[in-house]
Structure formats: structure tokens, C-alpha cells
Design a protein around this motif. Structure first.
Motif, PDB file in Angstrom:
ATOM      1  N   LYS A 182      43.282  40.740  17.062  1.00 31.55           N
ATOM      2  CA  LYS A 182      43.330  41.626  18.216  1.00 31.55           C
ATOM      3  C   LYS A 182      43.471  40.806  19.488  1.00 31.55           C
ATOM      4  O   LYS A 182      43.148  39.614  19.507  1.00 31.55           O
ATOM      5  CB  LYS A 182      42.060  42.482  18.309  1.00 31.55           C
ATOM      6  N   ILE A 183      43.923  41.481  20.527  1.00 24.89           N
ATOM      7  CA  ILE A 183      44.044  40.843  21.834  1.00 24.89           C
ATOM      8  C   ILE A 183      43.446  41.774  22.871  1.00 24.89           C
ATOM      9  O   ILE A 183      43.871  42.933  22.995  1.00 24.89           O
ATOM     10  CB  ILE A 183      45.519  40.554  22.200  1.00 24.89           C
ATOM     11  N   GLN A 184      42.458  41.274  23.609  1.00 28.97           N
ATOM     12  CA  GLN A 184      41.947  42.026  24.751  1.00 28.97           C
ATOM     13  C   GLN A 184      42.870  41.764  25.935  1.00 28.97           C
ATOM     14  O   GLN A 184      43.117  40.619  26.299  1.00 28.97           O
ATOM     15  CB  GLN A 184      40.532  41.595  25.117  1.00 28.97           C
ATOM     16  N   THR A 185      43.402  42.826  26.497  1.00 22.81           N
ATOM     17  CA  THR A 185      44.323  42.681  27.616  1.00 22.81           C
ATOM     18  C   THR A 185      43.771  43.375  28.857  1.00 22.81           C
ATOM     19  O   THR A 185      43.123  44.417  28.767  1.00 22.81           O
ATOM     20  CB  THR A 185      45.698  43.302  27.297  1.00 22.81           C
ATOM     21  N   TYR A 186      44.022  42.761  29.984  1.00 24.08           N
ATOM     22  CA  TYR A 186      43.769  43.382  31.287  1.00 24.08           C
ATOM     23  C   TYR A 186      44.979  43.127  32.166  1.00 24.08           C
ATOM     24  O   TYR A 186      45.547  42.025  32.157  1.00 24.08           O
ATOM     25  CB  TYR A 186      42.536  42.787  31.972  1.00 24.08           C
ATOM     26  N   ILE A 187      45.372  44.114  32.912  1.00 24.68           N
ATOM     27  CA  ILE A 187      46.342  43.928  33.990  1.00 24.68           C
ATOM     28  C   ILE A 187      45.617  44.258  35.276  1.00 24.68           C
ATOM     29  O   ILE A 187      45.202  45.402  35.489  1.00 24.68           O
ATOM     30  CB  ILE A 187      47.589  44.804  33.787  1.00 24.68           C
ATOM     31  N   ALA A 188      45.401  43.239  36.087  1.00 24.80           N
ATOM     32  CA  ALA A 188      44.574  43.369  37.279  1.00 24.80           C
ATOM     33  C   ALA A 188      45.441  43.326  38.534  1.00 24.80           C
ATOM     34  O   ALA A 188      46.357  42.513  38.642  1.00 24.80           O
ATOM     35  CB  ALA A 188      43.538  42.252  37.324  1.00 24.80           C
ATOM     36  N   VAL A 189      45.125  44.217  39.461  1.00 21.71           N
ATOM     37  CA  VAL A 189      45.844  44.300  40.731  1.00 21.71           C
ATOM     38  C   VAL A 189      44.839  44.134  41.867  1.00 21.71           C
ATOM     39  O   VAL A 189      43.780  44.780  41.859  1.00 21.71           O
ATOM     40  CB  VAL A 189      46.568  45.655  40.882  1.00 21.71           C
ATOM     41  N   ARG A 190      45.170  43.265  42.813  1.00 20.86           N
ATOM     42  CA  ARG A 190      44.303  43.120  43.991  1.00 20.86           C
ATOM     43  C   ARG A 190      44.570  44.289  44.936  1.00 20.86           C
ATOM     44  O   ARG A 190      45.210  44.162  45.978  1.00 20.86           O
ATOM     45  CB  ARG A 190      44.579  41.796  44.680  1.00 20.86           C
ATOM     46  N   ALA A 191      44.086  45.442  44.520  1.00 18.36           N
ATOM     47  CA  ALA A 191      44.311  46.676  45.276  1.00 18.36           C
ATOM     48  C   ALA A 191      43.193  47.639  44.960  1.00 18.36           C
ATOM     49  O   ALA A 191      43.137  48.175  43.853  1.00 18.36           O
ATOM     50  CB  ALA A 191      45.668  47.280  44.901  1.00 18.36           C
ATOM     51  N   GLY A 192      42.297  47.844  45.893  1.00 17.81           N
ATOM     52  CA  GLY A 192      41.184  48.745  45.665  1.00 17.81           C
ATOM     53  C   GLY A 192      40.921  49.618  46.870  1.00 17.81           C
ATOM     54  O   GLY A 192      41.729  49.708  47.798  1.00 17.81           O
ATOM     55  N   SER A 193      39.767  50.247  46.864  1.00 16.72           N
ATOM     56  CA  SER A 193      39.456  51.224  47.906  1.00 16.72           C
ATOM     57  C   SER A 193      39.313  50.588  49.290  1.00 16.72           C
ATOM     58  O   SER A 193      39.416  51.279  50.297  1.00 16.72           O
ATOM     59  CB  SER A 193      38.178  51.980  47.547  1.00 16.72           C
ATOM     60  N   ASN A 194      39.070  49.268  49.352  1.00 14.75           N
ATOM     61  CA  ASN A 194      39.023  48.594  50.661  1.00 14.75           C
ATOM     62  C   ASN A 194      40.314  48.785  51.449  1.00 14.75           C
ATOM     63  O   ASN A 194      40.305  48.772  52.684  1.00 14.75           O
ATOM     64  CB  ASN A 194      38.821  47.088  50.471  1.00 14.75           C
ATOM     65  N   TYR A 195      41.405  48.931  50.719  1.00 14.45           N
ATOM     66  CA  TYR A 195      42.717  48.960  51.360  1.00 14.45           C
ATOM     67  C   TYR A 195      43.278  50.371  51.483  1.00 14.45           C
ATOM     68  O   TYR A 195      44.427  50.551  51.879  1.00 14.45           O
ATOM     69  CB  TYR A 195      43.686  48.057  50.581  1.00 14.45           C
ATOM     70  N   ASP A 196      42.471  51.388  51.130  1.00 13.50           N
ATOM     71  CA  ASP A 196      42.886  52.771  51.364  1.00 13.50           C
ATOM     72  C   ASP A 196      43.081  53.005  52.857  1.00 13.50           C
ATOM     73  O   ASP A 196      42.258  52.548  53.672  1.00 13.50           O
ATOM     74  CB  ASP A 196      41.814  53.757  50.882  1.00 13.50           C
TER      75      ASP A 196
ATOM     76  N   ILE B 291      40.699  38.413  40.897  1.00 10.70           N
ATOM     77  CA  ILE B 291      40.475  39.376  41.975  1.00 10.70           C
ATOM     78  C   ILE B 291      39.777  38.711  43.148  1.00 10.70           C
ATOM     79  O   ILE B 291      40.096  38.973  44.313  1.00 10.70           O
ATOM     80  CB  ILE B 291      39.647  40.571  41.460  1.00 10.70           C
ATOM     81  N   HIS B 292      38.851  37.820  42.858  1.00  8.10           N
ATOM     82  CA  HIS B 292      38.030  37.221  43.912  1.00  8.10           C
ATOM     83  C   HIS B 292      38.534  35.848  44.347  1.00  8.10           C
ATOM     84  O   HIS B 292      37.796  35.091  44.996  1.00  8.10           O
ATOM     85  CB  HIS B 292      36.586  37.146  43.455  1.00  8.10           C
TER      86      HIS B 292
END
Length: 993
Positions: A76-90, A466-467
Motif C-alpha cells: 500500500k501507499i499512503q498518499t497526501y496532496i498538500a496545498v499551501r492554501a487554507g482559511s488564513n487566505y480566505d 506546509i510550515h
């Protein structure tokens, strides 16, 4: 194991402070440096020296970061696709946008999810224009007219769309955990896939992130609003938001919740959402994380061939406000139906700062679950109901939060003062010198365990992205903590912890800020189950490499030895590291003796003739050993776990406690007060009321295991010496051992030396049996102050039959669980009647128990009658969709094929199977049965086991809002007294409508 390379030297280093004298930890710092490499195909990547995770970090030409780490323990492969885009930038005028966008990314593209995009996009543009008009309109009547038009056009558009095509494709891979989340600085998309499906996963994901199409917009918006309502019913979330508001009066951390405001959710802009996607969903603002069974060189080439096609754009995140120092306590109050508690929060600097390191250490000195100042001085001494602290670090700031729940006779301010008192002890250096060494080792042990888990490791990678953290700094983090002296920590504490905190009082009472909304009356959209896009057809035609299931020969994998006293020792070798767990198992529990759980819980607060309770906790912590005594309905467990080298010392200490625990009347009185307050607090938790109280009553009625409890007056009358004797006398009963670790001979030698038992062991006391009653015609209702209402339908089925396990598993995948299931599509996707809805056929955990049919829906109270009708229609008439059935069948088979039962799970899985009367790995039978099943077979299973069942219905909601007349159509409505549900003593009668 490819990625977990824990050396003997590193484990020995951990042990340096885990002896009785507890010398200071070595100051040797492991060399950490970044090295550059080039693979045979010309892709460059970075590694970090002495990185136990084996990370390769690539950067594609378009800026996409790719974090790869191998682990071939399971395919198996654990995958994440992460975007530096959250509620701070709403945008301030469109809060909740990032989160709503997250939902819409599941809706497809111009190729996925449509029969004719050219026709569909005309209608989607019309819907977008109508939303802009709706947003600007201030007249409520006109807004309703516009919304009605939106609903009409959306219905037309739904005739062209094909909902859930992404979910169908991902499900067909055998993916698990398909989901996403949004927070302050991130949106992260999640899947765990079989290793042989990597090519197809990359194909569909690269298409998904190439373009945004906002189809089925208003139905999903209603689902998000139900999620908003869930937040309104969650006192913890409300208190957390109030705390953040106090800590960050200017920054979006405190001023923009991830879910957004009610007004913004009801007035969305499709235009703004497209702008946000185009701005932030670009490869140089994204990362792909993969941990699992793959080859580095070929995998990065495949990623580049797919995601490498995404176009790079310049990304500029907004400059966010700075906060002024907090110079005096900021007070917040939150009201709601759940139990009271208080929190204190101190604002800090963010990730990557010296304060992060110092606060991490301070947090562990204060509370590590065993020997921290809060653990020993507040929880161990039972001065509060419970207390804890934890740190959170984000890009711009962080915070250290302390929480405390009061005892029955305490005010929240008294709890607050006790928490502040423990901080003062830290400031005065009132902790042992060896604690710094011990907590660093504790953190190292936790990290070792996390790095064994693909999901936990992948999460660490995406958090680093992200950080903006260099992975070398993460690898070196614990070594950096070693450089901090006690004096430096004390000096920091005195400078950091002042009257610069936010105190949040969570009080019981009505929340006057609840937003209640009308049911918008959405017309159910078309599901078009019989339709497929050309993309889906092409995708399904792609053949993946075959993946064969692997089954476990339990009797071969679980070795057996015996102690000198004749105890059976089942064992499995830990081949990954030098951690162990040693479990002494008694096949009797609370059903055999009601006092068993009471006695086990009491032991945790006791000392011995040699150690005080606090000293005992410290001794275990010095050794890096955790111990436990716990009871379940039919089992009692006594055990230790930790570093193998300290097994013998840990067992000596456990046996000392076991044989020499000294009762204390004052401690016992506090313990019973704690139980009483815990019961009161539990009665305020709606999840506990529904899933414990109501569900148990729905299955058993009055004579349930949940209600078979001692009243508080009975508990107060017990002699604590009797309870201590009960724990000590456990050794006299039949028992067996399970050991997971290295060197079983050493473990058995330690047992022979330390675990002394009588020659003739006692048989177990007779157990109490509970009869499951027949279901049907009953509605059990609890009145609770909440926005949503929640309903659980429960029907008793036939007695457990292993032959039904295959069909039930396939039925649940097809019908009631997951994003592409029939229930989810009908209740949420088509009709927008709930955020959460599921149903299924639950097989019993024991061979003598019954299977159950269940259904659950959580929805706004004014939608409940419609939701009930929709759910009951499905439970009576299962829709038949051949293509969906085939996808569910394929998904179920692939999940079984990719599953590997390993390590200590082999033993615990076998224990579970034996309770069902199964002695072999029955997944082989399940796999072969499903492989030959047809939709007609599933329909037959539905008719024989689900259709026509009669339900007990458990409901929790606000009586003022719930349509009681509609409930009465489901059966005789009984309003349940909560004390009666749990058999507490305030009122042992029930109120009936």
C-alpha cells in the motif's frame, strides 16, 4: 522494512537516562546534513544524513515538491496532496471559501463527471451569475426568488452531470481513507491506495488538480452548512474559536474560522472560488507525499509524467497582520450543554523558532501522561477532574494551552489557579533534573513508533511542507532539545508565562449565538447512475498489475512457549526495533465481576509500602516503561511496554505494585467523587447519549451491560482494601501471556523470576449474560439542546453466521459506507438532507450474539422527516446499479488483496476471530465468495437480511424543533430520562410520552 532503520546504537542512546540513577543524557549530537543526489533518469533529490525515515525529497521543474519514503511491509501507499492554501487566505468577505473549495475538488473536471461539458458549462455559468446576483441582493424576498431560480437551473445542469465519478474511480482502486481537510494554512487531500494502482491514481489525481468545475454546487453547499451546524453543536469547537479570538484579535488565526460565517456560507461566490483555485492550486504551491511500497526511480518518473504537466505560476500569499503583546489576561466565555471546563492559552512564536523547542520541552515537563507536574500534582492527586496541556505551532504564531475540568465541588477559577500553580512550579525549577533527559527519550520513543506507521510519517512530511520546514531541522529537532539546560528552561518559563494569557470559560447554559436556518427546499438532483463519462470508461479499461492476497497461518505465525509455572506464552518477534509489549491476559472481565473495572481504575492512584503514588509514576517514567491494568466485558489485561532492555526492571516494578499496593481511604473517596463527576459529565455529551446510552437500550432494554452499574452510594460504601485484594488475587486465576518483542527467552526468564503464581490456578467466576431483545415499533428520544438532530435505526438480525461475512462486506461497500455508496449519494449528494449518512449490516463480535442492521443520519431538525423518509425508502428498496455494484465488488476485493496483517496485530486479530468461533484466516473464504457474487446475489442478501426489518429508532435532538408527530409514525415514542438510560441514581424511573 526499507525506511525504518533504527539502529541498536540509537536505542542504546535512548537508554542513557532510563536507569535508577538517571544520569544526564549524552550531549553528543548526531550529524545532520543535506546531501544532493541524482538518480539514473536524471532527477535530483535531497536526503538527510542519519534520517531514520529514508526520505527522498524531489523538486520537479514546475516547483512541485515530492516527498518519497519506502516501506514494503504491506503493498500500500499512503498518499497526501498538500496545498499551501487554507482559511488564513480566505477573502474577508468570503470566509469558508478554502474549505468549500476542498469539497468541490471532488466534483470532477471538464472530463470527469459530465456527459456533455459544452452544454453543462453554459448552465454552470448561468448558476454562477445567479449566485453573484444573489450575493448582492439585500431584499430577503428577492433573494429567495433568485435562489429558487438557482435551484431550477441546477436541476437542469444535474441532468448532464454524473455525480461521484471521482469517488467511483478512487473506490475502484481499493483506496482507503479517501478524504480531505482544510485548516489555517493548508488543504490536504488523502488516499491510501494499493501499490499496484499507482499509475491509475496518478492519472486521475493529475486530471483532478488540472481544472476546477463547480458542478452540483448548491447541494454541496447545503452539506457544508450541515457541517457548520455540527460545529454549532460542538462546545469544544466553539470554546477553541473563542480562545483563538482572544489570542489573535487581528490575525486570521482568530478572526476567520475554517468553516466560515453563516452569512458567507449562504452567500457564496463561484467567481471568488475559481480565483482562489487559480491562485493557489499551482504545482509550486503544492506537495505530493507518498510513503509505502514503491521503487523510487520509476515512481518519480511517473509523477513527473503526470503532475509535471501542471503549469507553474507565481504565488504570493497575503501579508497577514501582526499581533501586539498581550499585557493582561483576556477573558472569554462560551455557553453550551456540555460539561464545564476552563482553558488558559499563552501565545508564542511559530514553527522553526527557539520558542518552539523551549515550549515543547516545557509542555512535556508539565504534562507527559505519566510523570509531569500536572500529571503528578493534579491528576494523580485527584485535585481536579482532569487536567492537561498541549502545544500548537503554526507558520506565524503558536500557543501553549492548558485545560482543566472541575470536580463537583470546584469552581472554574479554582481549576484555573491550580493550573497556574503548576506553571509557577516550572518557573521555580521544582522538577527533577533527570526529567529533561527522560522527556526527550519519551519524545524519541513516540517518534520511533510514529515512523513505523505510513500514515503518521506521511503526515509529518506534509506538515513540514506546509510550515516551510527543512526536513534536516525535523531530524535534528530532538538533538536540539538536548542542548537546553534546566536553567535555560526555567529562565524561559519566567519570561514567557506571565499575565499574558487568554482564559476561556466553557460554562453550561444556553448559547444565545446559535444561527438557525430554514430548510431551503432543494429539489433532488439527478444521480444518473446509468451514465458514464468517456474518461471513466477509459479509466476503467486500464489494467493494473495483479495483486494477490496474502493470508495468515495464525498457528504458524504465533509461536508458543511455556513458563516454568506452566503458563502459555504466545509470542511474535518484533523485527523492526527494540520496543516490546508484555500482556498477561485473564479471560474474565466485568461480566464476571462488576468490581473488576472499579478495582483496576483505583490501582492507578495507589502507591506501595515502598513508593508513594507519585514516586511510582516517576520510577516507571525513568525506565521508559508504561504499565496498565484494564478490564473489558470478558477480559482483564495486565501489562507493560517500552524498551526491551528495561523489560525486567519494568516487570519488577509492576509486580511490586501488584503485590504491595496500599489502599488509602482518602484517595478512594476522591476516586468515587471522580467517577460520580464523570457520570454527570458523560450525561452532557450527546455522542455518549446516542451511541452508548440509547444504542445499548435499543439492543438490550433495561437489562443491559451499560445499566448494570453500581450506584454511587454503593461505591462509597465499599472497603478500598477489598478492591486492592481483588487486583492482587487476579494472580490466582487462570491466565496466559502474549509477548511482542525480541528475545522471548529473556522475557520468559523475567516472568519466571518475577511473576510468581500459585501451583493450582482458579477457574473464572460465572459471567452474567445479557439478552438482546427483539427490535421494532419503539422510538427512544432524548431532548438535548442542539441545532442538528441525530437518528440511529437498529434492527436485530439473525445470529452470527460466518457465511454472511462476505455478502455483508460487499453490501456495506455498495450500499451504505463511503463517498460512492448508495446511501451517501441519495441522502447527501442528491437530496442534500444531511452531512453524515450511513447504513449497513453489522456482524457480531461473538458467535453467540446477533448481527444488526443499522442506519444513521445527522441533519438539521427541520429536514428530519424528509431524511427519515429517504432513508427508510432505501432500506426497503435497494437501488440496483450494475456498474456501481461492479465497482464496489472490485474495490472490496482490492482492499482484501492489499491488506497485510502484521506484527502484534496477528495475535489480536486471531483473538477476535476466535471469539467468532473461527480458527483460520477467513479472508480467503470471503475473497473467493465475493469474487463470484453477482448483483442478483447481493439483492437476495438484501431481501433476506435487510428488507422488511423492523427498527428501534434512537433519536437525540431539541424537542422544540423536532417534529414529534413525524417520529410517532416510526413507532411508540418514549422520551428517555438520561439517569434512567445509564441507571444512575438521581431518577431510576423513565418519562414516557
Amino acid at each position: 522494512m526499507k525506511f525504518l532503520k533504527i539502529t541498536l546504537l540509537s536505542v542504546l542512546t535512548l537508554l542513557l537516562s532510563h536507569c535508577k540513577d538517571a544520569p544526564t543524557i549524552t550531549k553528543t549530537v548526531t550529524k545532520v546534513a543535506v546531501e544532493q543526489h541524482t538518480d539514473p533518469s536524471g532527477f535530483t533529490y535531497e536526503t538527510v544524513t542519519n534520517d531514520p525515515t529514508g526520505l527522498r525529497l524531489y523538486t520537479l521543474d514546475n516547483g512541485l515538491k515530492v516527498y518519497l519514503s519506502q516501506n514494503d511491509e504491506e503493498p500500500k501507499i499512503q498518499t497526501y496532496i498538500a496545498v499551501r492554501a487554507g482559511s488564513n487566505y480566505d477573502p474577508k468577505e468570503a470566509t469558508g471559501l478554502a474549505h468549500y473549495l476542498e469539497h468541490m475538488v471532488f466534483k470532477g473536471t471538464d472530463e470527469i463527471g459530465t456527459q456533455d461539458y459544452e452544454k453543462e458549462k453554459v448552465l454552470l455559468q448561468e448558476i454562477s451569475d445567479l449566485y453573484e446576483e444573489h450575493r448582492k441582493e439585500t431584499d430577503p424576498v428577492k433573494k429567495k426568488e433568485i435562489y429558487k431560480k438557482i435551484d431550477e437551473v441546477s436541476l437542469k445542469a444535474s441532468e448532464i452531470s454524473i455525480p461521484n465519478e471521482y469517488d467511483k474511480m478512487i473506490s475502484s482502486l481499493g483506496a482507503e481513507g479517501t478524504n480531505a481537510h482544510t485548516w489555517f494554512e493548508e488543504t490536504v487531500y488523502k488516499n491510501k491506495i494499493p501499490a499496484n494502482e499507482l499509475d491509475k491514481w496518478l492519472k486521475v489525481e493529475s486530471e483532478r488538480f488540472s481544472q476546477l468545475v463547480l458542478r452540483l454546487f448548491h447541494t454541496e453547499l447545503e452539506a457544508v452548512y450541515e457541517e457548520f451546524n455540527m460545529g454549532q453543536d460542538n462546545d469544544f469547537r466553539k470554546a477553541f474559536a473563542a480562545m483563538l479570538d482572544g489570542l489573535f484579535p487581528n490575525h486570521p488565526y482568530g478572526q476567520q474560522t475554517t468553516i466560515g460565517t453563516s452569512d458567507h456560507l449562504k452567500n457564496p461566490s463561484m467567481v471568488e472560488i475559481h480565483k482562489y483555485f487559480d491562485k493557489y492550486y499551482v504545482p509550486n504551491n503544492m506537495a505530493m507525499v507518498m510513503v509505502g511500497d514503491f521503487e523510487f526511480d520509476e515512481t518519480i518518473k511517473k509523477i513527473n509524467d503526470t503532475f509535471g504537466a501542471l503549469k507553474k505560476k507565481e504565488v504570493e500569499h497575503p501579508v497577514l497582520p501582526k499581533e501586539e503583546p498581550i499585557t493582561a489576561p483576556v477573558v472569554k466565555e462560551v455557553f453550551g450543554p456540555t460539561a464545564e471546563y476552563v482553558s488558559l492559552a499563552f501565545r508564542s512564536e511559530g514553527i522553526g523558532t527557539k520558542e518552539e523547542k523551549l515550549l515543547t520541552l516545557a509542555d512535556m515537563i508539565l504534562r507527559n501522561g505519566t510523570a509531569g507536574l500536572i500529571d503528578l500534582n493534579l491528576n494523580q492527586k485527584q485535585l481536579v477532574q482532569r487536567a492537561a496541556c498541549f502545544t500548537t505551532f503554526l507558520n506565524d504564531y503558536g500557543f501553549h494551552e492548558f485545560t482543566g475540568s472541575p470536580k463537583a465541588d470546584q469552581t472554574l477559577d479554582e481549576v484555573k489557579d491550580l493550573l497556574l500553580g503548576e506553571i509557577e512550579k516550572l518557573k521555580k525549577g521544582a522538577f527533577d533534573e533527570w526529567m529533561i533527559s527522560a522527556v526527550i527519550n519519551d519524545l524519541k520513543l513516540t517518534q520511533t513508533q510514529q515512523y513505523e506507521n505510513n500514515t503518521a510519517l506521511a503526515s509529518a512530511y506534509y506538515n513540514a511542507f506546509i510550515h516551510h520546514e527543512d526536513w534536516k531541522d525535523k531530524v535534528a529537532f530532538l538533538d536540539e532539545l538536548k542542548k537546553i539546560s534546566k536553567q535555560e528552561l526555567v529562565d524561559f518559563a519566567n519570561a514567557f508565562y506571565k499575565d499574558n494569557y487568554v482564559v476561556t470559560y466553557k460554562r453550561k447554559g444556553a448559547d444565545k449565538n446559535i444561527t438557525k436556518v430554514e430548510n431551503p427546499g432543494i429539489t433532488p438532483v439527478q444521480l444518473n447512475r446509468d451514465k458514464q463519462s468517456g474518461y471513466l470508461q477509459e479509466f476503467m479499461a486500464i489494467k493494473s498489475a495483479d495483486l494477490k492476497p496474502k493470508y495468515v497461518d495464525y498457528k504458524k505465525e504465533i509461536k508458543e512457549e511455556k513458563t516454568e509455572s506452566g503458563l502459555n506464552v504466545a509470542y511474535i518477534e518484533n523485527k523492526n526495533n527494540d520496543l516490546f509489549s508484555l500482556n498477561i491476559i485473564f479471560d474474565m472481565g466485568q461480566n464476571n465481576d462488576k468490581k473488576a473495572a472499579l478495582a483496576a481504575g483505583y490501582l492507578d492512584y495507589l502507591g506501595t509500602d515502598k513508593y508513594s503514588p507519585e514516586e511510582l509514576k516517576k520510577e516507571f517514567y525513568k525506565l521508559g516503561i508504561d504499565y496498565y491494568v484494564s478490564t473489558a466485558a470478558d477480559k482483564t489485561y495486565v501489562g507493560i511496554s517500552g524498551l526491551k532492555e528495561n523489560l525486567d526492571s519494568g516487570l519488577v516494578l509492576l509486580e511490586h505494585l501488584w503485590s504491595n499496593a496500599v489502599p488509602n481511604q482518602e484517595t478512594y473517596a476522591k476516586y468515587i467523587d471522580k467517577i460520580a463527576k464523570g457520570r454527570e459529565d458523560g450525561k452532557t455529551q450527546k455522542g455518549n447519549i446516542l451511541w452508548s446510552g440509547l444504542m445499548s437500550y435499543g439492543k438490550y432494554g433495561e437489562n443491559s451491560p451499560l445499566r448494570n452499574v453500581f450506584k454511587i452510594k454503593e461505591l462509597q460504601a465499599f472497603d478500598p482494601q477489598e478492591l486492592v485484594n481483588k487486583v492482587k488475587e487476579l494472580k490466582n486465576y487462570k491466565q496466559r501471556i502474549f509477548y511482542y518483542g525480541k528475545d522471548v527467552a529473556a522475557a520468559i526468564a523475567s516472568l519466571d523470576k518475577n511473576h510468581i503464581i500459585p501451583e493450582n490456578l482458579l477457574e473464572y467466576p460465572e459471567k452474567t449474560t445479557y439478552v438482546e431483545k427483539e427490535t421494532g415499533g419503539n422510538v427512544y428520544f432524548v431532548d438535548y439542546d442542539m441545532v442538528q438532530s441525530e437518528m440511529l435505526f437498529l434492527a436485530k438480525g439473525s445470529e452470527f453466521d460466518p457465511a454472511k461475512m462476505a455478502a455483508s462486506r460487499l453490501f456495506n461497500t455498495y450500499f451504505g459506507s463511503g463517498l460512492s455508496s448508495i446511501v451517501f449519494q441519495e441522502i447527501r449528494e442528491s437530496k442534500s438532507l444531511a452531512y453524515a449518512a450511513q447504513a449497513g449490516y453489522s456482524t457480531a463480535s461473538k458467535k453467540e450474539d446477533s448481527n444488526y442492521v443499522y442506519a444513521y443520519v445527522g441533519t438539521q431538525a427541520n429536514k428530519m422527516p424528509q431524511a427519515v423518509d429517504a432513508m427508510m425508502d432505501l432500506m426497503t428498496n435497494m437501488p440496483e446499479a450494475e456498474e456501481q455494484f461492479n465497482a464496489a465488488k472490485e474495490a472490496t476485493l482490492k482492499k482484501i488483496a492489499a491488506q497485510r496483517i502484521t506484527k502484534s496485530n496477528i495475535f489480536w486479530t486471531y483473538e477476535s476471530l476466535k471469539k467468532k468461533g473461527i480458527e483460520n484466516d477467513n479472508r480467503e473464504e470471503i475473497y473467493n465468495t465475493i469474487k463470484n457474487m453477482t448483483l442478483a446475489d447481493l439483492k437476495k442478501f438484501f431481501i433476506e437480511n435487510i428488507k422488511g426489518e423492523t427498527y428501534n429508532v434512537m433519536v437525540i435532538g431539541n424537542k422544540k424543533d423536532v417534529n414529534m408527530k413525524a417520529l410517532s409514525k416510526l413507532g411508540k415514542v418514549q422520551e428517555m430520562n438520561i439517569d434512567y438510560l445509564f441507571n444512575y441514581e438521581k431518577d431510576d424511573t423513565n418519562v414516557k410520552l
